[in-house]
Design an enzyme around this catalytic site. Sequence first.
Site, PDB file in Angstrom:
ATOM      1  N   ASP A  44       0.829  -1.208   0.000  1.00 43.05           N
ATOM      2  CA  ASP A  44       0.000   0.000   0.000  1.00 43.05           C
ATOM      3  C   ASP A  44       0.866   1.261   0.000  1.00 43.05           C
ATOM      4  O   ASP A  44       0.343   2.378  -0.053  1.00 43.05           O
ATOM      5  CB  ASP A  44      -1.019  -0.003   1.144  1.00 43.05           C
ATOM      6  N   SER A  45       2.214   1.078  -0.013  1.00 43.64           N
ATOM      7  CA  SER A  45       3.099   2.223  -0.278  1.00 43.64           C
ATOM      8  C   SER A  45       2.764   2.841  -1.617  1.00 43.64           C
ATOM      9  O   SER A  45       3.181   3.965  -1.913  1.00 43.64           O
ATOM     10  CB  SER A  45       4.564   1.767  -0.260  1.00 43.64           C
ATOM     11  N   ASP A  83      -1.327  -6.384  -0.283  1.00 40.05           N
ATOM     12  CA  ASP A  83      -1.493  -5.709   1.011  1.00 40.05           C
ATOM     13  C   ASP A  83      -2.962  -5.397   1.278  1.00 40.05           C
ATOM     14  O   ASP A  83      -3.658  -4.876   0.394  1.00 40.05           O
ATOM     15  CB  ASP A  83      -0.751  -4.358   0.943  1.00 40.05           C
ATOM     16  N   LYS A 111      -1.095  -9.628   3.155  1.00 44.32           N
ATOM     17  CA  LYS A 111      -0.359  -9.082   4.301  1.00 44.32           C
ATOM     18  C   LYS A 111      -1.228  -8.048   5.004  1.00 44.32           C
ATOM     19  O   LYS A 111      -1.984  -7.321   4.344  1.00 44.32           O
ATOM     20  CB  LYS A 111       0.941  -8.419   3.802  1.00 44.32           C
ATOM     21  N   GLU A 113      -1.037  -5.267   8.715  1.00 45.84           N
ATOM     22  CA  GLU A 113      -0.157  -4.691   9.731  1.00 45.84           C
ATOM     23  C   GLU A 113      -0.689  -4.968  11.134  1.00 45.84           C
ATOM     24  O   GLU A 113      -1.868  -4.738  11.403  1.00 45.84           O
ATOM     25  CB  GLU A 113      -0.040  -3.172   9.521  1.00 45.84           C
ATOM     26  N   GLU A 180       9.606  -3.906  10.083  1.00 43.75           N
ATOM     27  CA  GLU A 180       9.900  -2.582   9.525  1.00 43.75           C
ATOM     28  C   GLU A 180      10.452  -1.636  10.584  1.00 43.75           C
ATOM     29  O   GLU A 180       9.875  -1.480  11.662  1.00 43.75           O
ATOM     30  CB  GLU A 180       8.632  -1.969   8.892  1.00 43.75           C
TER      31      GLU A 180
HETATM   32  O1  KIV Z   1       3.511  -1.100   1.514  1.00 45.68           O
HETATM   33  C1  KIV Z   1       4.684  -1.480   1.438  1.00 45.68           C
HETATM   34  O2  KIV Z   1       5.391  -1.235   0.442  1.00 45.68           O
HETATM   35  C2  KIV Z   1       5.234  -2.228   2.549  1.00 45.68           C
HETATM   36  C3  KIV Z   1       6.716  -2.340   2.611  1.00 45.68           C
HETATM   37  C4  KIV Z   1       7.291  -1.064   3.127  1.00 45.68           C
HETATM   38  C5  KIV Z   1       7.137  -3.504   3.411  1.00 45.68           C
HETATM   39  O3  KIV Z   1       4.517  -2.674   3.380  1.00 45.68           O
END
Ligand code: KIV
Length: 252
Positions: A44-45, A83, A111, A113, A180
């Site tokens: 989600d970056s 994500d 994934k 958090e 992280e």
């Molecule tokens: O969203 C993302 O790119 C991430 C990485 C920073 C691990 O979760």
Amino acid sequence: MLTGIEKIKERKQSGPPLAVLTAYDYPTARLLDEAGVDLLLVGDSLGMVVLGLPDTTGVTMADMLHHTRAVARAKTRAPVIGDLPYHAYDTPQEALKNARLLMEAGADAVKLEGGVSMIPQVRAIVGAGIPFVGHIGMLPQSVVEEGGYKKKGRTEEAARLLMEDAIALDEAGACAIVLESMMPEVAAAITRRICACTIGIGAGTETDGQVLVTPDLLGSFPWFRPPFAKPHADVAAETLRAVREYVAEVQA
Ligand code: KIV
């Protein structure tokens, strides 16, 4: 070579360390795969490095599905992790519903958090047979609540809580956990303690693998670069050069 997400835990013993990068689109996914990455993360970056948002909290499930489909179309050898964005897993039911949508969009694993507080959500996902990747330490989706990006595990108590999170995710069936921005000795201790592979970002070198946001590696997002990310190219400068050359050619 890693051939499926189910093989990921083997790398903890056999090595080599997992080389993981983010991908948000079809051509990047194909190139990263051809270059030999082990896992692709549709992170989600993308909120910041693709959509121009200030942080990841504005990313929606619709965004994640759109970009996961694009990456999955590349039909990569490397498994794809999707994500779950902010507020897409507030309850175990929502977590499972949205994890299924990401899998239908082409992800091989999902994934989210959080640690101990997210175990009911993790159990719902893993219980449905969906491969799961955890993410603890500095959590970008909590950046607004926490008032900024801060390194984790600086005190004994903070390190103990991170270890508890990692063990809880491991026992709930995570195949890997992103660590992280945490103190390197905490990441190393977690790596030694759990069965899941640890994938570090800003967490030192003693993890089972490393992940980077691809624009940080390529130097294609020059307006912000985390201190631990070492660019291996300057795509922004090369883009400016090529486009200026084109403009000059057209206008000559
Ligand atoms: O969203 C993302 O790119 C991430 C990485 C920073 C691990 O979760």
